[in-house]
Design a protein around this motif. Sequence first.
Motif, short mmCIF file in Angstrom:
data_model
loop_
_atom_site.label_atom_id
_atom_site.label_comp_id
_atom_site.label_asym_id
_atom_site.label_seq_id
_atom_site.Cartn_x
_atom_site.Cartn_y
_atom_site.Cartn_z
N LYS A 168 0.90 -1.23 0.21
CA LYS A 168 -0.13 0.12 -0.12
C LYS A 168 0.97 1.03 -0.20
CE LYS A 168 -4.16 -2.07 0.58
NZ LYS A 168 -5.25 -2.15 -0.55
N ALA A 169 0.28 2.38 -0.62
CA ALA A 169 0.87 3.60 -0.55
C ALA A 169 1.26 3.98 1.01
CB ALA A 169 0.21 4.55 -1.25
N GLY A 170 2.56 4.41 1.06
CA GLY A 170 2.73 4.82 2.40
C GLY A 170 3.63 3.80 3.22
N GLN A 171 3.40 2.51 2.74
CA GLN A 171 3.93 1.43 3.57
C GLN A 171 5.51 1.36 3.18
OE1 GLN A 171 1.84 -2.10 2.87
NE2 GLN A 171 0.71 -1.91 4.71
N THR A 172 6.32 0.95 4.46
CA THR A 172 7.65 0.92 4.25
C THR A 172 7.93 -0.74 3.73
OG1 THR A 172 8.20 2.37 6.01
CG2 THR A 172 9.99 1.03 5.57
N VAL A 173 9.03 -0.79 2.99
CA VAL A 173 9.57 -2.09 2.54
C VAL A 173 10.98 -2.25 2.90
CG1 VAL A 173 10.02 -3.48 0.56
CG2 VAL A 173 7.82 -1.89 0.57
N THR A 174 11.41 -3.24 3.49
CA THR A 174 13.00 -3.42 4.07
C THR A 174 13.39 -4.83 3.20
OG1 THR A 174 12.48 -2.45 5.98
CG2 THR A 174 14.55 -3.95 5.77
N ILE A 175 14.38 -4.40 2.49
CA ILE A 175 15.15 -5.61 1.89
C ILE A 175 15.97 -6.11 2.64
CG2 ILE A 175 16.53 -6.12 -0.05
CD1 ILE A 175 15.10 -3.79 -1.56
N SER A 176 16.03 -7.55 2.86
CA SER A 176 16.94 -8.21 3.51
C SER A 176 18.01 -8.78 2.88
CB SER A 176 16.37 -9.40 4.50
OG SER A 176 17.34 -10.08 5.16
N LEU A 177 19.25 -8.22 2.82
CA LEU A 177 20.26 -8.64 1.79
C LEU A 177 20.98 -10.07 2.16
CD1 LEU A 177 22.00 -5.52 0.90
CD2 LEU A 177 20.69 -6.59 -0.50
N PRO A 178 20.80 -10.27 3.54
CA PRO A 178 21.29 -11.51 3.88
C PRO A 178 20.31 -12.71 3.35
CG PRO A 178 21.79 -10.24 5.79
CD PRO A 178 20.91 -9.38 4.71
N ALA A 179 19.16 -12.41 3.31
CA ALA A 179 18.27 -13.60 2.98
C ALA A 179 18.47 -13.59 1.34
CB ALA A 179 16.88 -13.27 3.09
N VAL A 180 18.31 -12.20 0.48
CA VAL A 180 18.30 -12.11 -0.79
C VAL A 180 19.42 -12.75 -1.41
CG1 VAL A 180 18.46 -10.62 -2.71
CG2 VAL A 180 16.81 -10.19 -0.82
N ASN A 181 20.66 -12.61 -0.68
CA ASN A 181 21.95 -13.12 -1.40
C ASN A 181 21.87 -14.65 -1.40
OD1 ASN A 181 22.94 -10.81 -2.79
ND2 ASN A 181 23.92 -10.44 -0.83
N ARG A 182 21.02 -15.20 -0.40
CA ARG A 182 21.15 -16.76 -0.19
C ARG A 182 19.74 -17.21 -0.93
NH1 ARG A 182 24.17 -18.73 4.21
NH2 ARG A 182 25.89 -17.15 4.54
N ASP A 183 19.06 -16.49 -1.86
CA ASP A 183 18.01 -17.16 -2.74
C ASP A 183 18.22 -18.24 -3.39
OD1 ASP A 183 15.71 -17.38 -3.98
OD2 ASP A 183 15.29 -15.42 -4.37
N THR A 184 17.71 -19.39 -3.39
CA THR A 184 18.14 -20.50 -4.18
C THR A 184 17.54 -20.23 -5.53
OG1 THR A 184 16.01 -21.42 -3.49
CG2 THR A 184 17.70 -22.16 -2.24
N THR A 185 16.59 -19.38 -5.86
CA THR A 185 16.44 -19.16 -7.15
C THR A 185 17.55 -18.27 -7.96
OG1 THR A 185 15.26 -16.93 -6.87
CG2 THR A 185 13.85 -19.00 -6.50
N ARG A 186 18.43 -17.84 -7.29
CA ARG A 186 19.67 -17.15 -7.92
C ARG A 186 20.84 -17.78 -7.89
NH1 ARG A 186 22.73 -16.15 -10.67
NH2 ARG A 186 23.22 -14.09 -11.60
N PHE A 187 20.95 -18.29 -6.72
CA PHE A 187 22.17 -18.97 -6.15
C PHE A 187 22.03 -20.22 -6.03
CE2 PHE A 187 22.21 -14.40 -5.09
CZ PHE A 187 23.32 -13.79 -6.11
N PRO A 188 22.69 -21.32 -6.68
CA PRO A 188 22.33 -22.70 -6.38
C PRO A 188 23.30 -23.00 -5.39
CG PRO A 188 22.82 -22.49 -8.84
CD PRO A 188 23.06 -20.90 -8.14
N ASP A 189 22.75 -23.85 -4.28
CA ASP A 189 23.47 -24.29 -3.12
C ASP A 189 23.78 -22.93 -2.36
OD1 ASP A 189 24.32 -25.64 -1.20
OD2 ASP A 189 26.03 -26.61 -2.14
N PRO A 190 22.89 -22.08 -2.00
CA PRO A 190 23.59 -20.64 -1.40
C PRO A 190 24.16 -20.93 -0.16
CG PRO A 190 21.13 -20.93 -1.24
CD PRO A 190 21.65 -22.07 -2.06
N GLY A 191 24.08 -21.83 0.72
CA GLY A 191 24.64 -21.95 1.95
C GLY A 191 26.02 -22.43 1.88
N ARG A 192 26.56 -22.75 0.57
CA ARG A 192 27.83 -23.06 0.38
C ARG A 192 28.80 -21.90 0.05
NH1 ARG A 192 30.60 -24.71 -4.16
NH2 ARG A 192 28.62 -24.71 -5.25
N PHE A 193 29.90 -21.75 0.61
CA PHE A 193 30.81 -20.76 0.56
C PHE A 193 31.93 -21.26 -0.40
CE2 PHE A 193 35.08 -18.50 1.81
CZ PHE A 193 34.51 -17.39 1.05
N ASP A 194 32.15 -20.62 -1.72
CA ASP A 194 32.96 -21.21 -2.81
C ASP A 194 33.53 -19.93 -3.61
OD1 ASP A 194 34.35 -22.21 -4.90
OD2 ASP A 194 32.57 -23.22 -5.65
#
Length: 395
Positions: free
Chosen positions: A300-326
């Motif tokens: 809704k207009a006026g609502q705040t949206v916060t992006i969680s980069l720790p979650a976004v950068n572990r999204d399996t749809t973009r990064f396969p096996d995101p919990g693996r550090f390589d």
Amino acid sequence: MENLETLPLEREDPFEPPAVLKEIHGPLHPMTYADGRPGWLVTGYAEARAVLDDPRFSNTSQGAAPPVKELTPPEGLADLVIPPGFFIAMDNPEHSRYRRLLTGHFSMRKMRRLEPRIQEIIDGQLDEMARAGAPADLVTAFALPIPSLVICELLGVPYGERAHFQNATAQAVNFDNSIEERGAAGAELMGYLSELVGRKRAEPGEDLLSELVSGGELTHEELTGVATLLLTAGHETTANMLGLGTFLLLCRPEQAKLVRTDPGVAESAVEELMRYLSIVHIGPIRVARADVPLAGQTIKAGQTVTISLPAVNRDTTRFPDPGRFDVTRQAGQQLGFGHGIHQCLGQQLARLEMRLAYPALLRRFPGLRLAVPDGEVPMRPRATIYGVAALPVTW
């Protein structure tokens, strides 16, 4: 869809996102903000890019709900005024006016010219570490001084004065301090930089701040705001990445060996460290100007949206096996530097500093290791930029 109670900050594992972020499913979640208002948390990669690309989401702080209680403004200061020149918190056309004046100073061509000097700065700090001997706190001996020296040189800040702005910046972003204490530290920093702008006007040098002063397009107050933004952004994030990134590499010796021995790995290692660690853990934050459909919901207009980069950068749809550090992973699309028109202006400088610093450190001290158990390394979970408070090492 279960409602999330404020933005989680505490990480049970220093290198992993907060556990609650792993327990929720889907890219968009209702969240109760610290002042009680309803809003949203974005954890999906595609949705985060969509928000950061969409001009219907404002980047100013006006009207934003605080995702954590420490960001709640004091009573009577609900709408904090953005300082002139502090363009990171502005929308277009104001944002593009300032950014246009600065883009050329952070181009790839300019960074290539800076590379030999940055390498000299890194080598100088490693020489000092070697002379002082083990053990050492890698934060004060390596992670903090390198980006401080670089940004001091770029802006024309006398290096002998760096301790002043380092301390003020650290106090301004530390949530262990009250909002009044953080505000006082920010005001102290701006006061120092206002005085420095005056010095540049009287005696310009060969530096970015002098060029901006000589250009005549910005007022004294605007120059002070721009300098404050560049100085804080130019050392706080890179310093935390150097400290936390080294901590992770020391805990993953097989990955550290690749960075130390394979010159071709440095570039991908930096992107993977940015993705895996996501030190910007509060935001980006946006406010909807209009009703916006997203992920099957309506913001809704006026609502705040916060992006969680720790979650976004572990999204399996973009990064396969995101919990693996390589460190060989091709993670160039990670969002640690943001996306869209507000993407980090100094990202190429930060990349260059890290690309040179990590391998240089590991090669100079091949026996580098933690001087305390990894569970005893002090963290900074309640600072705006996540990282280590200290990193005791030996070799």
